[in-house]
Design an enzyme around this catalytic site. Sequence first.
Site, PDB file in Angstrom:
ATOM      1  N   GLU A  70       0.667  -1.177  -0.160  1.00 29.19           N
ATOM      2  CA  GLU A  70       0.153  -0.054  -0.041  1.00 29.19           C
ATOM      3  C   GLU A  70       0.929   1.082   0.135  1.00 29.19           C
ATOM      4  OE1 GLU A  70      -3.374   0.996   3.233  1.00 29.19           O
ATOM      5  OE2 GLU A  70      -1.462   1.816   3.566  1.00 29.19           O
ATOM      6  N   ASP A 127      -5.688  -3.037  -2.149  1.00 28.41           N
ATOM      7  CA  ASP A 127      -5.503  -1.546  -2.327  1.00 28.41           C
ATOM      8  C   ASP A 127      -4.057  -1.295  -2.766  1.00 28.41           C
ATOM      9  OD1 ASP A 127      -4.495  -2.169   0.095  1.00 28.41           O
ATOM     10  OD2 ASP A 127      -5.127  -0.101   1.007  1.00 28.41           O
TER      11      ASP A 127
END
Lengths: 369, 636
Positions: A70, A127
């Site tokens: 991330e 993500d």
Amino acid sequence: MNRRAALRTVASVGLFPLLGSTSAVAQSMPNSLAGPNQPLAEAWSAWKAAFLSPEGRVIDKLQQGASHSESQGYGLLMAALFHDNATFDAIYRWTEANLAIRSDALLAWRWLPNQAVSVADRNNATDGDLFYAWALVLHSRATGMLSLRRRATAIAESLVKNCVVEARDGSGRLLLTPAAEGFARKNAQIINPSYYMPRAMREIAAATGINALATCASDGEALMTDLATQGLMPDWIEVGTSGMTPAANMSDKNGYEAMRVALFLIWSGNAAHLAVADQVRAYLQAGTSGNLQNGEYVTVMDRKSGAVLETSTSLGYGALAAFSECASHSRFGAKIPFFRTDEQSYYPATLHLMTLIAQIVSAPECVPI
Amino acid sequence: MRLTGERQTAHLTLDIPALKPVEGVQLRYRNSINVQSSQSQILINVNGTPLPAVAPAAFEGFKTISVPSNLLVEGRNTITVQAKQAHRIFCGPKASFQIWTEFDLAQSGAIVSSTNLPTDANGFRMALAAQVGRYGRVTVRAAGEPPQTFMRTMSEKLSAASAGTQAITLVSEGLYANGAATHPIARITLRDNLPTPLEVRRGADGAEVLMLNPKAKDVLSALDKILPQSAPVPDIGKLMPGVATSLKELQFTDLNAYNRYTEQSLQFRLPNDWLILSSAKATLRLSYGFAADLPQSALMLVKVDGVTVRLLPLDTNGGKVQPPLDIRFPANILKSGVNNVTFVTIVPGNPPDRPCPKSDTPLMTILDGSSLLVPSSPRMKFIGMNSLVAALRPNQLVASRSAALQSHIEKLTTTLASSLRPISGIPPISDAQLKIVALDNLQNVSLAKLGVQPRTLENVFFGAPDTRAQASIENPDYGFFNASKLLFSLEAIGKKISDLAQPGDPPLKQWLANRRGKAALVLTDPKRPHKLSLIVPPNSDAAQIADAIARARLSSNAPRGQFSLLTEDGKWENWQDASAPPVLEEPLSLGNFRAVAGNFASWSPLYFVLLLFGLTVLSIVLALVFVISTRGKRKK
């Protein structure tokens, strides 16, 4: 052919239409973020000085000095947006060398320093992959480097293959799972609403032809509208045959995960989303409650009542709240704190900088005053 | 602000536009370790109401004295602070310097929670006053560089937030510039697309933010409502030559000396066209008194513009008001513009190695009925900048173009605009101009008329000594007769004659040879006496230079002559072209002839003698011609 296989087949040939998209045509970022006189040059320099190692590793000191897919994705995206080629190359090289170690195109979710095995768990974080692929798409567009687009396409394919599933609530929606493994339950799927970044998903879809991501983005926005009728966005939620219920042993609060939802929705051009309105209402309620000291910002709230459960003095959390309030009311000028890295750690500082990017891109009237 | 000595008083003003958000006033102070706490007091008086005396005890850091809010009024509040201090061990002038109470004015003032400050015009004005008082600068955030004309207008308007003797620096920042560790109290944000001309908001850091649309048509009129036209700065006392003027009329209020070393200073302004170079005398009629039985060697020095004109013993015949004493001193010590008279009282300790006896009576008092009489002069002056700086207005500033230093020049010009508030009673000079010039752009300033090259100024600013100008100093042991000795003697005689012809400053190049400074004011062309240039090097501090100019307008430490150098310690050193004669600005008449002749004679005794000699020779020749011609006629 099972559902996932069918899904993969459809995705690979790009047959999913861009249904219900709030931003059907993917937009590239404006040039105002690039160049030596770009408005966030000073903030970007400070961010790099504070959190980026020379070899391209984004360091989160509060998390044992870890680097996550991330954080690498966030860093790579900002380097792409600011046209900072040297930084982009460094982050890209380090990430490819240290996190791109799975059998598919996705990234291992965490790298820890000073360990015998730096990557103990090869699972991914959706993500992180999403932001990483988005950065590759943007940089490929800016530089014409087709290899980056091919890499982004591979990641998108792997995401759809491993992390996009159909909801079991009968809605037919596609869900973005938090990772390839570990979040499936019996007749249900745990999701993290803040892992949806609709703008990124649509731009990747447009650039790679993996249109399932765009569909998933629209489905996610619709799902979040349903969720908003229950209260604030949760950090985690289980979507199953009995609808949306709290996920066992996971945070049902509106906390450090869910705080990103409003930011990503506004950044995606969806400031009018119900989830944004609810979040703003909760921020305003907290602000007028008299329980917040000067310089304190809300970080964790109860989903149902909006009661403040945790606060922080990190400016980035204040930036999120002020930006959301301004963007949802279309008021000129926002009480977004000025960027600093000396009094906040990696996570709020990064959210702070991304808030400023989102403000310039999606809500130009909300300049910090 | 430091109050030094046995007793020292300061008057502070606090403007409070709206009382509601004010929670009180705090004064932060600390003492020197030499202050005997049990024998010392800090007395505070707020708008005429005294507070209980405070025993000074802040020896290890600043402490707070709180003033309750119920003593405050909306508008101007006067706070008088008096420190009465005793030394722990010693008594005398040296001990007097060792006892002090220091107030941190940046941390003193009205206490207003930023959240209670109203986001309106009053709130912004209060925040602005605090911002200027504490930091001396105001940040302007804008996308890109704000228009300079607008910045200059803002700077001029913001000057209302200061007393007029302090420059305000506008710091330009981008809209997304990183925040600072020190939170501002007020700032300005410019946005072209702001829907209204202006509005006051609160920033995330608690600052009152004046948001402005610089392109809105009526922004300036809207701005006038938030920042009204600043009132003129009150001038110091004006002295009318030829008329005995009391010290009271000259606004002298510091009458009593309580300290073993005390300086009481009076500043006054003489007319711009007043000039006396002759030996005419001015008279200070001093009415004063001093305590009885002051120790031996107690004395008072009377100084005029730094020159001691009288030493008065204070160790005999004390305990009463002395008969008025006429102190006559050469009027040519004075000059047009601001002058000062200083009374320095020195009273030794008796004994010096014990604390001074406690006393509430002054050691010396000057009666404000004392008067100063300065002889009138014909309207004369030297070409120079004496009157120019005090009369300058912000709209008379011109920023020159500079390839390398444009930003610096613009910044300095903007800062200067805040330091040129009109002074009460000093009219503007319509064609006056102050051009700010960077050192790299001296081709725009004709220094040749002053006999210097840009290189000379570079040496002044950057510290490299001008060896060529210093090279003439030598004193070899000559033989009985040789050519070098003769040459040296002739040079010495020539210099004596030159000094007699043009006494005063040497040529500018020579004058600058051993001087160093950080800025220079130059009047390059005597034919354009109102066109002034400010020359600055690249590393100059805009705020310091603007502050020095702001203070100079009301001080005897002011730029004069044709070239004035601002030194590192903030003094203006002035050069006057000795070859330029004084200019008479009224018709020559029988009434002023003597004074005018006296001024010219003093300006150049040699020229004056030569002139008289010429006139004498001419008279003789005319007489001879007359005698010879009339004798011839009689023979016929």
